[in-house]
Design a protein around this motif. Structure first.
Motif, PDB file in Angstrom:
ATOM      1  N   GLU A  77     -46.267   6.689  46.293  1.00 24.74           N
ATOM      2  CA  GLU A  77     -45.619   8.132  45.799  1.00 24.74           C
ATOM      3  C   GLU A  77     -44.768   8.939  46.752  1.00 24.74           C
ATOM      4  OE1 GLU A  77     -48.789  10.957  44.982  1.00 24.74           O
ATOM      5  OE2 GLU A  77     -49.558   9.628  43.410  1.00 24.74           O
ATOM      6  N   ASP A  78     -44.562   8.171  48.088  1.00 23.67           N
ATOM      7  CA  ASP A  78     -43.761   8.710  49.252  1.00 23.67           C
ATOM      8  C   ASP A  78     -42.281   8.050  49.055  1.00 23.67           C
ATOM      9  OD1 ASP A  78     -44.593   6.109  50.068  1.00 23.67           O
ATOM     10  OD2 ASP A  78     -44.552   6.938  52.115  1.00 23.67           O
ATOM     11  N   ILE A  79     -42.480   7.209  47.941  1.00 22.63           N
ATOM     12  CA  ILE A  79     -40.669   6.925  47.819  1.00 22.63           C
ATOM     13  C   ILE A  79     -39.875   7.925  47.383  1.00 22.63           C
ATOM     14  CG2 ILE A  79     -39.296   5.471  46.227  1.00 22.63           C
ATOM     15  CD1 ILE A  79     -41.328   3.155  46.366  1.00 22.63           C
ATOM     16  N   GLU A  80     -38.508   7.802  47.865  1.00 15.35           N
ATOM     17  CA  GLU A  80     -37.574   8.864  47.431  1.00 15.35           C
ATOM     18  C   GLU A  80     -36.759   8.248  46.426  1.00 15.35           C
ATOM     19  OE1 GLU A  80     -35.416  10.353  50.829  1.00 15.35           O
ATOM     20  OE2 GLU A  80     -37.395  11.066  51.842  1.00 15.35           O
ATOM     21  N   TRP A  81     -36.752   8.654  45.115  1.00 14.26           N
ATOM     22  CA  TRP A  81     -36.247   7.803  44.143  1.00 14.26           C
ATOM     23  C   TRP A  81     -34.756   8.593  44.022  1.00 14.26           C
ATOM     24  CZ3 TRP A  81     -37.120   3.401  42.439  1.00 14.26           C
ATOM     25  CH2 TRP A  81     -38.387   2.756  42.518  1.00 14.26           C
ATOM     26  N   HIS A  82     -33.798   7.903  43.718  1.00  8.85           N
ATOM     27  CA  HIS A  82     -32.445   8.334  43.296  1.00  8.85           C
ATOM     28  C   HIS A  82     -32.135   7.732  42.059  1.00  8.85           C
ATOM     29  CE1 HIS A  82     -30.546   9.818  47.325  1.00  8.85           C
ATOM     30  NE2 HIS A  82     -31.786   9.723  47.423  1.00  8.85           N
ATOM     31  N   PHE A  83     -31.662   8.775  40.812  1.00  8.85           N
ATOM     32  CA  PHE A  83     -31.072   8.055  39.849  1.00  8.85           C
ATOM     33  C   PHE A  83     -29.786   8.107  40.042  1.00  8.85           C
ATOM     34  CE2 PHE A  83     -29.786   8.068  35.348  1.00  8.85           C
ATOM     35  CZ  PHE A  83     -30.568   7.056  34.777  1.00  8.85           C
ATOM     36  N   LYS A  93     -36.086  15.139  30.500  1.00  8.26           N
ATOM     37  CA  LYS A  93     -37.349  15.544  30.652  1.00  8.26           C
ATOM     38  C   LYS A  93     -38.171  14.492  30.948  1.00  8.26           C
ATOM     39  CE  LYS A  93     -40.027  19.303  30.081  1.00  8.26           C
ATOM     40  NZ  LYS A  93     -39.908  20.185  28.792  1.00  8.26           N
ATOM     41  N   SER A  94     -38.194  13.365  30.141  1.00  8.22           N
ATOM     42  CA  SER A  94     -39.065  12.373  30.440  1.00  8.22           C
ATOM     43  C   SER A  94     -38.860  11.760  31.604  1.00  8.22           C
ATOM     44  CB  SER A  94     -38.787  11.112  29.256  1.00  8.22           C
ATOM     45  OG  SER A  94     -37.672  10.489  29.284  1.00  8.22           O
ATOM     46  N   LEU A  95     -37.536  11.761  32.086  1.00  7.26           N
ATOM     47  CA  LEU A  95     -37.219  10.989  33.628  1.00  7.26           C
ATOM     48  C   LEU A  95     -37.909  11.928  34.676  1.00  7.26           C
ATOM     49  CD1 LEU A  95     -35.650   9.132  35.570  1.00  7.26           C
ATOM     50  CD2 LEU A  95     -33.834  10.779  35.323  1.00  7.26           C
ATOM     51  N   LEU A  96     -37.725  13.198  34.345  1.00  3.19           N
ATOM     52  CA  LEU A  96     -38.419  14.076  35.582  1.00  3.19           C
ATOM     53  C   LEU A  96     -39.917  14.015  35.545  1.00  3.19           C
ATOM     54  CD1 LEU A  96     -35.892  17.028  35.695  1.00  3.19           C
ATOM     55  CD2 LEU A  96     -36.114  14.692  37.130  1.00  3.19           C
ATOM     56  N   THR A  97     -40.508  13.857  34.264  1.00  2.00           N
ATOM     57  CA  THR A  97     -41.746  14.192  33.896  1.00  2.00           C
ATOM     58  C   THR A  97     -42.625  12.747  34.723  1.00  2.00           C
ATOM     59  OG1 THR A  97     -41.633  15.484  32.153  1.00  2.00           O
ATOM     60  CG2 THR A  97     -43.751  14.186  32.357  1.00  2.00           C
ATOM     61  N   MET A 102     -38.955  12.001  42.338  1.00  2.00           N
ATOM     62  CA  MET A 102     -37.503  11.860  42.102  1.00  2.00           C
ATOM     63  C   MET A 102     -36.984  12.979  43.174  1.00  2.00           C
ATOM     64  SD  MET A 102     -34.806  10.685  40.576  1.00  2.00           S
ATOM     65  CE  MET A 102     -35.645   9.859  39.023  1.00  2.00           C
ATOM     66  N   ALA A 103     -35.964  12.311  44.105  1.00  2.00           N
ATOM     67  CA  ALA A 103     -35.385  12.956  45.077  1.00  2.00           C
ATOM     68  C   ALA A 103     -33.936  13.435  44.647  1.00  2.00           C
ATOM     69  CB  ALA A 103     -35.567  12.054  46.301  1.00  2.00           C
ATOM     70  N   MET A 104     -33.073  12.600  43.882  1.00  3.68           N
ATOM     71  CA  MET A 104     -31.868  13.222  43.576  1.00  3.68           C
ATOM     72  C   MET A 104     -31.308  12.381  42.428  1.00  3.68           C
ATOM     73  SD  MET A 104     -28.431  12.565  46.100  1.00  3.68           S
ATOM     74  CE  MET A 104     -29.076  13.388  47.477  1.00  3.68           C
ATOM     75  N   ILE A 105     -30.516  13.362  41.835  1.00  2.00           N
ATOM     76  CA  ILE A 105     -29.811  12.585  40.604  1.00  2.00           C
ATOM     77  C   ILE A 105     -28.421  12.594  40.867  1.00  2.00           C
ATOM     78  CG2 ILE A 105     -28.985  13.256  38.399  1.00  2.00           C
ATOM     79  CD1 ILE A 105     -31.968  12.536  38.269  1.00  2.00           C
ATOM     80  N   LEU A 129     -34.331  20.411  42.309  1.00  2.00           N
ATOM     81  CA  LEU A 129     -33.754  19.029  42.546  1.00  2.00           C
ATOM     82  C   LEU A 129     -32.577  19.039  43.050  1.00  2.00           C
ATOM     83  CD1 LEU A 129     -34.429  16.111  41.429  1.00  2.00           C
ATOM     84  CD2 LEU A 129     -33.401  16.518  39.370  1.00  2.00           C
ATOM     85  N   LYS A 130     -32.339  17.841  43.913  1.00  2.00           N
ATOM     86  CA  LYS A 130     -31.151  17.752  44.601  1.00  2.00           C
ATOM     87  C   LYS A 130     -30.259  16.867  43.595  1.00  2.00           C
ATOM     88  CE  LYS A 130     -32.681  17.572  49.516  1.00  2.00           C
ATOM     89  NZ  LYS A 130     -32.586  16.890  50.769  1.00  2.00           N
ATOM     90  N   VAL A 131     -29.037  17.334  43.381  1.00  2.00           N
ATOM     91  CA  VAL A 131     -27.910  16.561  42.700  1.00  2.00           C
ATOM     92  C   VAL A 131     -26.633  16.578  43.497  1.00  2.00           C
ATOM     93  CG1 VAL A 131     -28.888  17.641  40.530  1.00  2.00           C
ATOM     94  CG2 VAL A 131     -27.016  18.680  41.647  1.00  2.00           C
ATOM     95  N   CYS A 132     -26.082  15.308  42.912  1.00  2.00           N
ATOM     96  CA  CYS A 132     -24.625  15.017  43.350  1.00  2.00           C
ATOM     97  C   CYS A 132     -23.799  14.933  41.963  1.00  2.00           C
ATOM     98  CB  CYS A 132     -24.634  13.713  44.045  1.00  2.00           C
ATOM     99  SG  CYS A 132     -24.905  13.388  45.675  1.00  2.00           S
ATOM    100  N   VAL A 133     -22.372  15.751  42.038  1.00  2.00           N
ATOM    101  CA  VAL A 133     -21.627  15.659  41.130  1.00  2.00           C
ATOM    102  C   VAL A 133     -20.946  14.366  41.271  1.00  2.00           C
ATOM    103  CG1 VAL A 133     -19.549  16.800  40.318  1.00  2.00           C
ATOM    104  CG2 VAL A 133     -21.229  18.335  41.020  1.00  2.00           C
ATOM    105  N   GLN A 134     -20.673  13.863  40.143  1.00  2.00           N
ATOM    106  CA  GLN A 134     -20.070  12.468  40.014  1.00  2.00           C
ATOM    107  C   GLN A 134     -18.557  12.722  39.719  1.00  2.00           C
ATOM    108  OE1 GLN A 134     -21.872   9.564  37.593  1.00  2.00           O
ATOM    109  NE2 GLN A 134     -20.142   7.976  37.635  1.00  2.00           N
TER     110      GLN A 134
END
Length: 245
Positions: A77-83, A93-97, A102-105, A129-134
């Protein structure tokens, strides 16, 4: 006395990548600790991700919702996932649930997506939730991302109208043959300058996520603070079946 365990190829490759990251940072006058390496594990098995995790790495990235939903529950659980990349609004919703860590989109490219994410985070009662603008820096129709000219307005929308999102920076996916890489990176850097000026931010408050396996060193030299390295760590990708986001 037992023989020392032989490190797997991915762990050896990870160590090499981290050395190259440090050297690139030193060449550009940056501090290596400020450069995040996202180990992009798409198409790779959980067992391989675990090897890299056990070597001390904690930040991993995926491009497909279905794949990350399958992998994340099997890993610590201590993995920081980036999508990374385009995300369909009906899968937010399913992704965040399914991935509470999830650390960042990395891939918000329009106001509708920002609003979907904002509402989903609020309904789940999780921390912002942290996000980057693409940003589509290469102008390719096949690439997701907002046109550079619309970057400031989208960032402004995220910061002013999405209280459950934390704007972290800008990201881009360059040309697959890296032919326009320096121009793409320069364009993203210019976007950061415009965003920070318009919103009264320090440049250190706006990350640049750019650079992948073929060009991450150049990206760091041009200011990247977040590089997404997949095949150089995990080996060539395997695509047994077609997946959708």
């Amino acid at each position: 006395m037992a023989a020392p365990a032989v490190e797997g190829a991915a762990v050896v490759a990870l160590r090499s990548v981290m050395t190259r990251v440090r050297q690139a940072a030193e060449r550009s006058g940056n501090i290596a600790d400020r450069v995040r390496v996202v180990a992009v594990s798409k198409t790779k098995p959980v067992s391989l991700i675990r090897q890299v995790y056990e070597a001390g790495h904690r930040c991993f990235g995926e491009n497909y919702v279905q794949e990350i939903l399958e992998k994340a529950p099997q890993l610590p659980e201590d993995i920081e996932w980036h999508f990374i990349g385009h995300l369909q609004s009906n899968k937010v919703k399913s992704l965040l649930t399914g991935v509470p860590n999830m650390a960042m989109i990395e891939g918000v490219d329009n106001e509708k997506m920002a609003n979907h994410l904002d509402r989903a985070v609020s309904s789940l009662g999780r921390n912002p939730l942290k996000v980057c603008v693409q940003v589509n820096t290469s102008g390719e129709a096949s690439k997701s991302g907002i046109d550079p000219s619309g970057c400031v307005e989208l960032v402004k929308h995220v910061k002013l109208h999405c209280p459950n999102l934390e704007f972290s920076g800008l990201m881009t996916i360059g040309m697959p043959d890296y032919s326009s890489t320096p121009e793409n990176f320069k364009t993203l850097s210019n976007c950061r300058t415009e965003v920070c000026k318009a919103l009264g931010m320090m440049e250190e408050q706006c990350e640049l996520s750019m650079g992948m396996s073929g060009d991450f060193e150049l990206a760091i030299e041009m200011g990247s603070t977040n590089v997404r390295v997949g095949s150089t760590i995990f080996g060539p990708r395997e695509y047994p079946k077609k997946q959708s986001n």
